[in-house]
Write a protein that holds these residues in place. Structure first.
Motif, PDB file in Angstrom:
ATOM      1  N   PRO A  86       0.815  -1.232   0.000  1.00 42.96           N
ATOM      2  CA  PRO A  86       0.000   0.000   0.000  1.00 42.96           C
ATOM      3  C   PRO A  86       0.842   1.273   0.000  1.00 42.96           C
ATOM      4  CG  PRO A  86      -0.002  -0.997   2.164  1.00 42.96           C
ATOM      5  CD  PRO A  86       0.697  -1.968   1.267  1.00 42.96           C
ATOM      6  N   LEU A  87       2.154   1.127  -0.010  1.00 40.44           N
ATOM      7  CA  LEU A  87       2.997   2.324   0.014  1.00 40.44           C
ATOM      8  C   LEU A  87       2.887   3.118  -1.278  1.00 40.44           C
ATOM      9  CD1 LEU A  87       5.024   3.814   1.788  1.00 40.44           C
ATOM     10  CD2 LEU A  87       6.858   2.464   0.724  1.00 40.44           C
ATOM     11  N   GLY A  88       2.726   2.457  -2.410  1.00 40.94           N
ATOM     12  CA  GLY A  88       2.611   3.163  -3.687  1.00 40.94           C
ATOM     13  C   GLY A  88       1.369   4.041  -3.769  1.00 40.94           C
ATOM     14  N   PRO A  89       0.163   3.499  -3.531  1.00 40.80           N
ATOM     15  CA  PRO A  89      -1.018   4.372  -3.535  1.00 40.80           C
ATOM     16  C   PRO A  89      -0.949   5.483  -2.501  1.00 40.80           C
ATOM     17  CG  PRO A  89      -1.668   2.067  -3.667  1.00 40.80           C
ATOM     18  CD  PRO A  89      -0.206   2.078  -3.410  1.00 40.80           C
ATOM     19  N   LEU A  90      -0.306   5.218  -1.369  1.00 37.36           N
ATOM     20  CA  LEU A  90      -0.190   6.255  -0.342  1.00 37.36           C
ATOM     21  C   LEU A  90       0.655   7.418  -0.837  1.00 37.36           C
ATOM     22  CD1 LEU A  90      -0.599   7.249   2.569  1.00 37.36           C
ATOM     23  CD2 LEU A  90       1.426   5.909   3.208  1.00 37.36           C
ATOM     24  N   VAL A  91       1.804   7.126  -1.438  1.00 36.30           N
ATOM     25  CA  VAL A  91       2.685   8.185  -1.936  1.00 36.30           C
ATOM     26  C   VAL A  91       2.020   8.948  -3.071  1.00 36.30           C
ATOM     27  CG1 VAL A  91       4.903   8.631  -3.050  1.00 36.30           C
ATOM     28  CG2 VAL A  91       4.764   6.978  -1.179  1.00 36.30           C
ATOM     29  N   ALA A  92       1.434   8.226  -4.036  1.00 30.10           N
ATOM     30  CA  ALA A  92       0.792   8.902  -5.166  1.00 30.10           C
ATOM     31  C   ALA A  92      -0.402   9.733  -4.709  1.00 30.10           C
ATOM     32  CB  ALA A  92       0.354   7.861  -6.195  1.00 30.10           C
ATOM     33  N   GLY A  93      -1.174   9.228  -3.766  1.00 30.27           N
ATOM     34  CA  GLY A  93      -2.312   9.993  -3.269  1.00 30.27           C
ATOM     35  C   GLY A  93      -1.893  11.279  -2.577  1.00 30.27           C
ATOM     36  N   LEU A  94      -0.819  11.218  -1.798  1.00 25.12           N
ATOM     37  CA  LEU A  94      -0.342  12.435  -1.128  1.00 25.12           C
ATOM     38  C   LEU A  94       0.213  13.441  -2.135  1.00 25.12           C
ATOM     39  CD1 LEU A  94       1.428  10.919   2.013  1.00 25.12           C
ATOM     40  CD2 LEU A  94      -0.771  12.112   1.915  1.00 25.12           C
ATOM     41  N   LEU A  95       0.952  12.973  -3.138  1.00 30.23           N
ATOM     42  CA  LEU A  95       1.516  13.891  -4.135  1.00 30.23           C
ATOM     43  C   LEU A  95       0.438  14.607  -4.937  1.00 30.23           C
ATOM     44  CD1 LEU A  95       4.534  11.804  -5.518  1.00 30.23           C
ATOM     45  CD2 LEU A  95       4.607  13.754  -3.950  1.00 30.23           C
ATOM     46  N   LEU A  96      -0.714  13.965  -5.107  1.00 29.00           N
ATOM     47  CA  LEU A  96      -1.786  14.587  -5.884  1.00 29.00           C
ATOM     48  C   LEU A  96      -2.749  15.401  -5.031  1.00 29.00           C
ATOM     49  CD1 LEU A  96      -2.648  11.629  -8.306  1.00 29.00           C
ATOM     50  CD2 LEU A  96      -1.314  13.678  -8.815  1.00 29.00           C
ATOM     51  N   ALA A  97      -2.902  15.046  -3.764  1.00 27.36           N
ATOM     52  CA  ALA A  97      -3.871  15.746  -2.918  1.00 27.36           C
ATOM     53  C   ALA A  97      -3.271  16.913  -2.161  1.00 27.36           C
ATOM     54  CB  ALA A  97      -4.497  14.764  -1.928  1.00 27.36           C
ATOM     55  N   VAL A  98      -1.990  16.832  -1.820  1.00 30.47           N
ATOM     56  CA  VAL A  98      -1.369  17.892  -1.007  1.00 30.47           C
ATOM     57  C   VAL A  98      -1.371  19.244  -1.712  1.00 30.47           C
ATOM     58  CG1 VAL A  98       0.862  18.643  -0.073  1.00 30.47           C
ATOM     59  CG2 VAL A  98      -0.012  16.364   0.461  1.00 30.47           C
ATOM     60  N   PRO A  99      -1.071  19.341  -3.047  1.00 32.97           N
ATOM     61  CA  PRO A  99      -1.115  20.670  -3.667  1.00 32.97           C
ATOM     62  C   PRO A  99      -2.470  21.360  -3.534  1.00 32.97           C
ATOM     63  CG  PRO A  99       0.043  19.146  -5.086  1.00 32.97           C
ATOM     64  CD  PRO A  99      -0.539  18.329  -3.982  1.00 32.97           C
ATOM     65  N   TYR A 100      -3.556  20.606  -3.629  1.00 34.42           N
ATOM     66  CA  TYR A 100      -4.868  21.225  -3.473  1.00 34.42           C
ATOM     67  C   TYR A 100      -5.109  21.639  -2.028  1.00 34.42           C
ATOM     68  CZ  TYR A 100      -9.854  22.060  -4.107  1.00 34.42           C
ATOM     69  OH  TYR A 100     -11.098  22.638  -4.158  1.00 34.42           O
ATOM     70  N   LEU A 101      -4.630  20.831  -1.085  1.00 34.45           N
ATOM     71  CA  LEU A 101      -4.768  21.220   0.318  1.00 34.45           C
ATOM     72  C   LEU A 101      -3.941  22.469   0.628  1.00 34.45           C
ATOM     73  CD1 LEU A 101      -4.594  17.704   2.036  1.00 34.45           C
ATOM     74  CD2 LEU A 101      -6.626  19.101   1.577  1.00 34.45           C
ATOM     75  N   GLY A 102      -2.833  22.639  -0.096  1.00 30.37           N
ATOM     76  CA  GLY A 102      -2.036  23.858   0.100  1.00 30.37           C
ATOM     77  C   GLY A 102      -2.757  25.110  -0.347  1.00 30.37           C
ATOM     78  N   MET A 103      -3.778  24.965  -1.190  1.00 25.62           N
ATOM     79  CA  MET A 103      -4.538  26.142  -1.610  1.00 25.62           C
ATOM     80  C   MET A 103      -5.311  26.756  -0.453  1.00 25.62           C
ATOM     81  SD  MET A 103      -3.935  26.381  -4.928  1.00 25.62           S
ATOM     82  CE  MET A 103      -5.273  27.286  -5.667  1.00 25.62           C
ATOM     83  N   PHE A 104      -5.572  25.986   0.622  1.00 24.77           N
ATOM     84  CA  PHE A 104      -6.238  26.553   1.792  1.00 24.77           C
ATOM     85  C   PHE A 104      -5.302  27.452   2.596  1.00 24.77           C
ATOM     86  CE2 PHE A 104      -8.737  22.816   0.821  1.00 24.77           C
ATOM     87  CZ  PHE A 104     -10.044  23.233   1.025  1.00 24.77           C
TER      88      PHE A 104
END
Length: 220
Positions: A70-88
């Motif tokens: 599950p490490l692969g989906p975890l890393v890819a999910g964070l790389l794609l979701a964190v930039p949008y969370l940074g918009m807050f």
């Protein structure tokens, strides 16, 4: 070792998915807007963006559903979701750090588009939710060698016989005790049928018996 390969797959799939989704969304949007302006459409123009989006979906599906770490989906999910969370926190800073004006294969590559419309955040959350199903990425338990071969359930039980005990004693007793049936010949001789005189038709009535039993009288 599988955790390392899964980690590398997540690092590679995340930016590749970002680029493919950008090409697919931008190409699809521009094509449909062009159809609206002209009042007509040509479906082959939509094939290229559809291919980009389809390849991105295949990569994400393989990463999220295959039985790996599950490490692969975890890393890819964070790389794609964190930039949008940074918009807050700092929306202008995050947006300015994403390059603009790039082109790929002659097509514009607006990398900010999937970030601004929330597509990256959606994909990232889906990958993070796939991490909670850890059981799907565990290795299959080793199958014992003695259970690898399937044995029939209803296997008939065979009784071994030696050459000196043939035929079996039970079979001989059963053959001797079998009562006679219609298959055995009847030793009682049968009375021959009366012969027809020469010249008579085969369809005529059979000859009558000349003898009568005692105590009977002829009918006149």
């Amino acid at each position: 070792m599988r955790h390392l390969w899964s980690f590398l797959a997540g690092v590679v799939v995340a930016p590749v998915t970002w680029v493919l989704v950008t090409l697919g969304q931008d190409g699809s949007g521009r094509t449909i807007h062009r159809w609206v302006e002209l009042g007509t459409y040509s479906t082959p123009n939509l094939i290229e963006p559809a291919v980009y989006l389809g390849v991105a979906g295949i990569l994400l599906g393989l990463l999220a559903t295959l039985r790996f770490s599950p490490l692969g989906p975890l890393v890819a999910g964070l790389l794609l979701a964190v930039p949008y969370l940074g918009m807050f926190v700092a929306p202008f800073t995050i947006r300015d750090r994403i390059p603009a004006g790039w082109k790929m294969l002659g097509d514009p590559l607006p990398l900010r588009q999937p970030l601004e419309n929330g597509t990256l955040f959606l994909i990232g959350v889906l990958l993070l939710m796939a991490v909670f199903s850890v059981q799907r990425w565990r290795q299959w338990p080793g199958q014992p060698a003695d259970e690898a071969e399937l044995t029939p359930v209803d296997k008939p039980i065979e009784t071994p016989h030696s050459f000196g005990d043939w035929p079996p004693t039970d079979a001989t007793k059963d053959a001797d005790t079998v009562p006679p049936t219609l298959g055995y010949p009847d030793p009682t001789p049968t009375e021959p049928l009366p012969r027809r005189a020469s010249g008579e038709s085969p369809w005529s009535a059979p000859p009558r018996s000349t003898g009568r039993p005692e105590g009977t009288a002829g009918i006149r």
